[in-house]
Design a protein around this motif. Structure first.
Motif, short mmCIF file in Angstrom:
data_model
loop_
_atom_site.label_atom_id
_atom_site.label_comp_id
_atom_site.label_asym_id
_atom_site.label_seq_id
_atom_site.Cartn_x
_atom_site.Cartn_y
_atom_site.Cartn_z
N VAL A 92 10.71 6.38 20.85
CA VAL A 92 10.32 7.70 21.32
C VAL A 92 9.16 8.25 20.49
O VAL A 92 8.16 8.73 21.03
CB VAL A 92 11.51 8.67 21.24
CG1 VAL A 92 11.09 10.08 21.61
CG2 VAL A 92 12.64 8.18 22.15
N SER A 93 9.30 8.16 19.18
CA SER A 93 8.28 8.70 18.28
C SER A 93 8.46 8.08 16.90
O SER A 93 9.56 7.67 16.54
CB SER A 93 8.41 10.22 18.18
OG SER A 93 7.42 10.76 17.31
N CYS A 94 7.36 8.02 16.15
CA CYS A 94 7.46 7.48 14.80
C CYS A 94 6.28 7.93 13.95
O CYS A 94 5.25 8.38 14.46
CB CYS A 94 7.55 5.97 14.82
SG CYS A 94 6.09 5.12 15.41
N ILE A 95 6.49 7.82 12.65
CA ILE A 95 5.42 8.00 11.67
C ILE A 95 5.34 6.70 10.89
O ILE A 95 6.31 6.30 10.25
CB ILE A 95 5.70 9.17 10.71
CG1 ILE A 95 5.88 10.47 11.49
CG2 ILE A 95 4.55 9.31 9.70
CD1 ILE A 95 6.25 11.68 10.62
N ASN A 96 4.19 6.02 10.95
CA ASN A 96 4.12 4.70 10.32
C ASN A 96 3.85 4.81 8.81
O ASN A 96 3.75 5.91 8.26
CB ASN A 96 3.10 3.81 11.02
CG ASN A 96 1.65 4.23 10.78
OD1 ASN A 96 1.36 5.09 9.95
ND2 ASN A 96 0.75 3.61 11.51
N THR A 97 3.74 3.68 8.17
CA THR A 97 3.59 3.64 6.72
C THR A 97 2.35 4.38 6.26
O THR A 97 2.32 4.97 5.18
CB THR A 97 3.55 2.17 6.25
OG1 THR A 97 4.77 1.53 6.62
CG2 THR A 97 3.40 2.09 4.74
N GLY A 98 1.31 4.40 7.08
CA GLY A 98 0.07 5.09 6.73
C GLY A 98 0.08 6.57 7.08
O GLY A 98 -0.89 7.28 6.78
N GLY A 99 1.15 7.04 7.70
CA GLY A 99 1.24 8.45 8.05
C GLY A 99 0.79 8.81 9.46
O GLY A 99 0.80 9.98 9.84
#
Length: 125
Positions: A48-55
């Motif tokens: 649905v949604s995410c924030i990856n390692t880089g932001g």
């Protein structure tokens, strides 16, 4: 041991709002990519949604403009604010975390290190 516990699900009318929470324990949430997935009856689990390692933040097209992902470092908790809810948003919602996830890979199940047990969201009049 990485543990995630979701809360905030429930029954809401179409057009309403809910905020899901996912409390992390045993690790620091800031060091991980964070993701929300959902699984509707008879369907595959989808990101649905995410924030990856880089932001960088990603949303699946069906929730863009309606859902907002965030995290509170002090509380070690991640959130999914959902508004303008539709019946098709009905599903069990899961939070998950993964290390070293780049691009939109955090929207996919592969590579996640830990999952919550899920919280049910029902959108119905």
């Amino acid at each position: 041991q990485l543990q995630l516990v979701e809360s905030g699900g429930g029954l809401v009318q179409p057009g309403g709002s809910l905020r899901l929470s996912c409390a992390a324990s045993g690790f620091t949430l800031d060091y991980y990519a964070i993701s929300w997935f959902r699984q509707a009856p008879g369907k595959d689990r989808e990101g649905v949604s995410c924030i990856n390692t880089g932001g960088s933040i990603y949303y699946v097209d069906s929730v863009k403009g309606r859902f907002t992902i965030s995290r509170d470092s002090a509380k070690n908790t991640m959130y999914l604010q959902m508004s303008s809810l539709k019946p098709e948003d009905t599903a069990v919602y899961y939070c998950a975390v993964g290390a070293r996830m780049y691009g939109s890979s955090c929207l996919y199940r592969h590579g996640m290190d830990s999952w919550g047990k899920g919280t049910l969201v029902t959108v119905s009049s």
